[in-house]
Design a protein around this motif. Structure first.
Motif, PDB file in Angstrom:
ATOM      1  N   MET A 145       0.829  -1.198   0.000  1.00 43.77           N
ATOM      2  CA  MET A 145       0.000   0.000   0.000  1.00 43.77           C
ATOM      3  C   MET A 145       0.872   1.259   0.000  1.00 43.77           C
ATOM      4  N   PRO A 146       0.490   2.297  -0.760  1.00 44.06           N
ATOM      5  CA  PRO A 146       1.160   3.592  -0.625  1.00 44.06           C
ATOM      6  C   PRO A 146       0.776   4.222   0.711  1.00 44.06           C
ATOM      7  N   ILE A 147       1.672   5.006   1.274  1.00 44.50           N
ATOM      8  CA  ILE A 147       1.491   5.535   2.621  1.00 44.50           C
ATOM      9  C   ILE A 147       1.372   7.057   2.601  1.00 44.50           C
ATOM     10  N   VAL A 148       0.434   7.577   3.367  1.00 46.58           N
ATOM     11  CA  VAL A 148       0.339   9.011   3.654  1.00 46.58           C
ATOM     12  C   VAL A 148       0.398   9.137   5.169  1.00 46.58           C
ATOM     13  N   ALA A 149       1.449   9.783   5.674  1.00 48.88           N
ATOM     14  CA  ALA A 149       1.696   9.748   7.114  1.00 48.88           C
ATOM     15  C   ALA A 149       2.031  11.125   7.668  1.00 48.88           C
ATOM     16  N   LEU A 150       1.567  11.366   8.873  1.00 50.35           N
ATOM     17  CA  LEU A 150       1.949  12.556   9.614  1.00 50.35           C
ATOM     18  C   LEU A 150       3.425  12.443   9.988  1.00 50.35           C
ATOM     19  N   GLY A 151       4.191  13.496   9.731  1.00 58.90           N
ATOM     20  CA  GLY A 151       5.640  13.431   9.901  1.00 58.90           C
ATOM     21  C   GLY A 151       6.097  13.643  11.322  1.00 58.90           C
ATOM     22  N   TRP A 160      10.861  -1.569   0.565  1.00 58.40           N
ATOM     23  CA  TRP A 160      11.502  -0.910   1.704  1.00 58.40           C
ATOM     24  C   TRP A 160      11.234  -1.696   2.987  1.00 58.40           C
ATOM     25  N   ALA A 161       9.986  -2.092   3.182  1.00 58.03           N
ATOM     26  CA  ALA A 161       9.638  -2.837   4.393  1.00 58.03           C
ATOM     27  C   ALA A 161      10.395  -4.153   4.461  1.00 58.03           C
ATOM     28  N   GLN A 162      10.488  -4.849   3.341  1.00 55.22           N
ATOM     29  CA  GLN A 162      11.209  -6.122   3.325  1.00 55.22           C
ATOM     30  C   GLN A 162      12.681  -5.928   3.680  1.00 55.22           C
ATOM     31  N   ALA A 163      13.251  -4.824   3.225  1.00 57.33           N
ATOM     32  CA  ALA A 163      14.673  -4.583   3.462  1.00 57.33           C
ATOM     33  C   ALA A 163      14.970  -4.079   4.863  1.00 57.33           C
ATOM     34  N   ASN A 164      14.005  -3.444   5.504  1.00 55.26           N
ATOM     35  CA  ASN A 164      14.288  -2.765   6.769  1.00 55.26           C
ATOM     36  C   ASN A 164      13.533  -3.310   7.980  1.00 55.26           C
ATOM     37  N   PHE A 165      12.497  -4.105   7.774  1.00 53.13           N
ATOM     38  CA  PHE A 165      11.708  -4.602   8.900  1.00 53.13           C
ATOM     39  C   PHE A 165      11.496  -6.110   8.806  1.00 53.13           C
ATOM     40  N   GLY A 166      12.543  -6.807   8.397  1.00 52.06           N
ATOM     41  CA  GLY A 166      12.442  -8.258   8.256  1.00 52.06           C
ATOM     42  C   GLY A 166      12.412  -8.970   9.599  1.00 52.06           C
ATOM     43  N   SER A 169      11.198   6.174   8.801  1.00 53.74           N
ATOM     44  CA  SER A 169      10.755   4.815   8.481  1.00 53.74           C
ATOM     45  C   SER A 169       9.980   4.711   7.181  1.00 53.74           C
ATOM     46  N   ILE A 170       9.606   5.856   6.604  1.00 56.04           N
ATOM     47  CA  ILE A 170       8.822   5.854   5.368  1.00 56.04           C
ATOM     48  C   ILE A 170       9.560   6.722   4.354  1.00 56.04           C
ATOM     49  N   PRO A 171      10.254   6.117   3.385  1.00 58.75           N
ATOM     50  CA  PRO A 171      11.023   6.908   2.421  1.00 58.75           C
ATOM     51  C   PRO A 171      10.119   7.621   1.424  1.00 58.75           C
ATOM     52  N   ALA A 172      10.701   8.552   0.683  1.00 60.67           N
ATOM     53  CA  ALA A 172       9.931   9.387  -0.238  1.00 60.67           C
ATOM     54  C   ALA A 172       9.239   8.576  -1.329  1.00 60.67           C
ATOM     55  N   GLY A 187       3.159   1.808  -3.823  1.00 55.52           N
ATOM     56  CA  GLY A 187       2.982   0.717  -2.877  1.00 55.52           C
ATOM     57  C   GLY A 187       4.020  -0.381  -3.044  1.00 55.52           C
ATOM     58  N   LYS A 188       4.410  -0.665  -4.278  1.00 53.74           N
ATOM     59  CA  LYS A 188       5.452  -1.671  -4.508  1.00 53.74           C
ATOM     60  C   LYS A 188       6.792  -1.208  -3.941  1.00 53.74           C
TER      61      LYS A 188
END
Length: 345
Positions: A262-268, A314-320, A275-278, A308-309
């Protein structure tokens, strides 16, 4: 107590770990390890346990077993993982052993300080016998850790697979108890953000959220609390995931949403910007920018899919999960070995 076994590389073999069920998503990851996890449970015949002994709550956790507090004194426990200050007293009361002094212990801090971040001392700040593990670097920075040895072990998440369809032109978010926690979780931001797209709010206590926000349920819909497998499928049907907390630790929900694709829209705020790259979405402290990002993802499904892809990679690389468990294996083994090396009292 016999020493834990070790392999030729020095890693400890399976340990008996006493740990409370406090945060279900974190615990789901933690108990994927090789150890035997003893979870206090004071209910009977499947009935819910108390706040201080919830048990597994029927979660399919490998290697985890419920254990009555009355049975802990006779249990062969190698190390205790603490998550709340009161658990220090519970260990002493239930086991007749003092954590840190008589029993190896590690303390996990899941939360940001409740009061002033620059001035709040951690409950373990004056202790040197129990290492403190923060789940984000932001948490570690905000707490005054004092003399307590401390480190960071970032979240690790089981990969639910790429499930994203984005078929619903709606946003999704997860907020437990959104009305009582209100500004802490950014619940108040849902009303203006829902002008860009309808938002479905998943989690406990969400059913009346539209009433508290004074908007119709067509704009902000409290969707309720789902079991994890069904929840992942429901989230992945939405075009975009929204993350609004002002002052909580980084929620595992946003990491799971990235894993789903999923693409993310997050309060900074807090750890979100780190944790959420550009290329995984939009992170900003300006609600108007967040609303425009939601609007763009809703109206450009191809862009949402590509973003989202990138979030999933990113998640796979950083939160395994493997790195998470490996780091926990090391700190548990170190705690046991350090305690064994102490002079006999």
């Amino acid at each position: 107590m016999e020493a834990p076994t070790t392999d030729p590389n020095g890693a400890a073999g399976p340990l008996n770990v006493l740990v409370w069920h406090v945060h279900g998503p974190w615990m789901t990851s933690f108990v994927q390890g090789k150890h035997r996890y003893l979870v206090p449970y004071d209910g009977h015949d499947g009935a819910p346990g108390s706040e201080w002994a919830r048990g597994r709550c029927d979660r399919p956790w490998p290697n985890a077993i419920d254990i009555a507090p009355a049975d802990l004194a006779d249990a062969n426990i190698d190390v205790v993982v603490l998550q709340r200050p009161k658990e220090l007293d519970l260990v002493s009361h239930w086991l007749g052993r003092s954590p840190g002094a008589d029993l190896p212990a590690v303390y996990v801090e899941h939360e940001t300080p409740r009061e002033h971040a620059a001035l709040t001392k951690h409950p373990l700040a004056e202790r040197t016998d129990i290492p403190l593990v923060h789940v984000t670097s932001f948490n570690r920075l905000m707490w005054d850790n004092g003399r307590c040895p401390n480190t960071v072990i970032p979240h690790g998440v089981l990969d639910p697979g790429y499930l994203y369809t984005g078929e619903l032109p709606r946003a999704a978010t997860i907020i437990n108890e959104p009305v009582p926690r209100w500004r802490i979780t950014g619940t108040d931001l849902l009303a203006p953000l829902s002008e860009a797209a309808p938002i479905d709010v998943y989690g406990t206590g969400t059913e009346g959220v539209h009433t508290a926000l004074q908007v119709p349920p067509e704009r902000v819909c409290g969707a309720g609390d789902f079991v994890q497998g069904r929840l992942h499928g429901e989230l992945a049907r939405h075009r975009v995931f929204v993350h609004t907390p002002r002052w909580t630790s980084l929620g595992l929900s946003v990491i799971e949403a990235m894993y789903l694709g999923m693409p993310i829209v997050a309060l900074g705020t807090t750890e979100a910007s780190a944790s959420i790259p550009a290329d995984a979405g939009i992170v900003s402290t300006e609600p108007d920018i967040l609303a425009e990002a939601i609007r763009q993802f809703i109206h450009e499904p191809g862009f949402a899919e590509l973003t989202g892809k990138a979030a999933r990679h990113w998640a796979q690389a950083n939160f395994g999960i493997d790195e998470f468990l490996s780091r926990w294996d090391r700190i548990l083994a170190d705690s046991v070995e350090t305690h064994r090396a102490l002079p006999t009292r």
